[in-house]
Design an enzyme around this catalytic site. Sequence first.
Site, PDB file in Angstrom:
ATOM      1  N   ASN A  47       0.820  -1.666  -0.116  1.00 40.53           N
ATOM      2  CA  ASN A  47      -0.085   0.309  -0.112  1.00 40.53           C
ATOM      3  C   ASN A  47       0.831   1.457  -0.054  1.00 40.53           C
ATOM      4  O   ASN A  47       1.784   1.123   0.717  1.00 40.53           O
ATOM      5  CB  ASN A  47      -1.190   0.116   1.236  1.00 40.53           C
ATOM      6  CG  ASN A  47      -1.700   1.147   1.298  1.00 40.53           C
ATOM      7  OD1 ASN A  47      -2.290   1.158   0.338  1.00 40.53           O
ATOM      8  ND2 ASN A  47      -2.076   1.525   2.463  1.00 40.53           N
ATOM      9  N   HIS A  73       0.605   5.225   1.191  1.00 37.63           N
ATOM     10  CA  HIS A  73       0.268   6.166   2.418  1.00 37.63           C
ATOM     11  C   HIS A  73       0.658   7.581   2.347  1.00 37.63           C
ATOM     12  O   HIS A  73       2.098   7.238   2.185  1.00 37.63           O
ATOM     13  CB  HIS A  73      -0.067   5.011   4.188  1.00 37.63           C
ATOM     14  CG  HIS A  73      -0.402   5.901   4.491  1.00 37.63           C
ATOM     15  ND1 HIS A  73      -1.760   5.974   5.184  1.00 37.63           N
ATOM     16  CD2 HIS A  73       0.210   7.024   5.573  1.00 37.63           C
ATOM     17  CE1 HIS A  73      -2.525   6.563   6.354  1.00 37.63           C
ATOM     18  NE2 HIS A  73      -1.117   7.464   6.444  1.00 37.63           N
ATOM     19  N   ASP A 102      -2.981   0.551   8.359  1.00 35.15           N
ATOM     20  CA  ASP A 102      -1.587   1.605   7.934  1.00 35.15           C
ATOM     21  C   ASP A 102      -0.455   1.090   8.812  1.00 35.15           C
ATOM     22  O   ASP A 102       0.870   2.165   9.281  1.00 35.15           O
ATOM     23  CB  ASP A 102      -1.610   2.897   8.122  1.00 35.15           C
ATOM     24  CG  ASP A 102      -2.665   3.238   6.885  1.00 35.15           C
ATOM     25  OD1 ASP A 102      -2.859   3.065   6.237  1.00 35.15           O
ATOM     26  OD2 ASP A 102      -3.439   3.760   7.412  1.00 35.15           O
ATOM     27  N   SER A 125       4.558   7.314   2.500  1.00 28.54           N
ATOM     28  CA  SER A 125       5.440   5.546   2.725  1.00 28.54           C
ATOM     29  C   SER A 125       4.686   4.342   1.730  1.00 28.54           C
ATOM     30  O   SER A 125       3.505   4.258   1.314  1.00 28.54           O
ATOM     31  CB  SER A 125       4.819   5.836   4.457  1.00 28.54           C
ATOM     32  OG  SER A 125       5.310   6.569   5.275  1.00 28.54           O
TER      33      SER A 125
HETATM   34  C1  GRF Z   1      -2.831   8.713  -2.728  1.00 29.33           C
HETATM   35  O1  GRF Z   1      -2.681   9.691  -2.152  1.00 29.33           O
HETATM   36  C2  GRF Z   1      -2.443   7.464  -1.220  1.00 29.33           C
HETATM   37  O2  GRF Z   1      -1.721   7.784  -1.159  1.00 29.33           O
HETATM   38  C3  GRF Z   1      -3.504   7.439  -1.294  1.00 29.33           C
HETATM   39  O3  GRF Z   1      -4.740   7.423  -1.520  1.00 29.33           O
HETATM   40  C4  GRF Z   1      -4.623   8.351  -2.448  1.00 29.33           C
HETATM   41  C5  GRF Z   1      -5.084   7.594  -3.844  1.00 29.33           C
HETATM   42  O4  GRF Z   1      -4.900   8.725  -4.772  1.00 29.33           O
HETATM   43  N1  GRF Z   1      -3.750   5.867  -0.182  1.00 29.33           N
HETATM   44  P1  GRF Z   1      -4.870   7.969  -6.985  1.00 29.33           P
HETATM   45  O5  GRF Z   1      -6.125   7.279  -6.504  1.00 29.33           O
HETATM   46  O6  GRF Z   1      -4.161   7.236  -7.311  1.00 29.33           O
HETATM   47  O7  GRF Z   1      -4.806   9.481  -7.606  1.00 29.33           O
END
Ligand code: GRF
Length: 217
Positions: free
Chosen positions: A112, A114, A150, A141
């Site tokens: 993932n 984050h 997370d 991260s």
């Molecule tokens: C990103 O900020 C990611 O870190 C978080 O959700 C958002 C997703 O954005 N987990 P996108 O859909 O990839 O534009």
Amino acid sequence: MTQPSPIKIVVLISGRGSNLQSLFHAQQAEQLNVEFAAVISNRPQAAGLQFAQQQQLATTVVDHTRYSGRESYDQSLIEAIDSHHPQLVVLAGFMRILTPQFVRHYAGRLINIHPSLLPNFKGLHTHQQALDAGVEQHGASVHFVTEELDGGPVFLQATVAVEADDTAEVLAARVLHQEHQLYPAAVQLIAEGRIALVDGRLYFDDTVLYEPIQLGG
Ligand code: GRF
């Protein structure tokens, strides 16, 4: 030297899909050695699905509103993912809390991104959390997913400076720009076999990794 085979990935999204786009563009630029087996969304209207379709990637919707419980939903999601036999499942803005059963099924194969320097600012509204806390450094991260939300082992981070006049939106845009470098780099480390999670422990080039690698650091 022959190029190693690309690793098969399934990308899970819920919305805009800008991280999916950055992965796709890195693959097209031959900076990321993956094969996109499928893009799966829990939301039929996710903008990222349209992008995936335009690129002729296989797409599937597993709509959470059609399920009465998390267990049955996650079971369907597992079936949809496993039909593609991916080596890695990449969460890219997938806005669902996953069951322990799901997370265990993909132990060591689920990552993932984050938008904070974990372990700081877990959960939602991370940019506002960072501004409220008054930190000077913020970022993003990439971590393996474990049962703790997370909370899984982080192996790659990118840092941005927080400016005095930042709003959450301005800061989010600066972090997102870094995310788009960070996620392809993270997936490539796994594709090259340089990063692995074995028995809950991170390895980088076959050596235990105690602190996350810093992008550009
Ligand atoms: C990103 O900020 C990611 O870190 C978080 O959700 C958002 C997703 O954005 N987990 P996108 O859909 O990839 O534009």
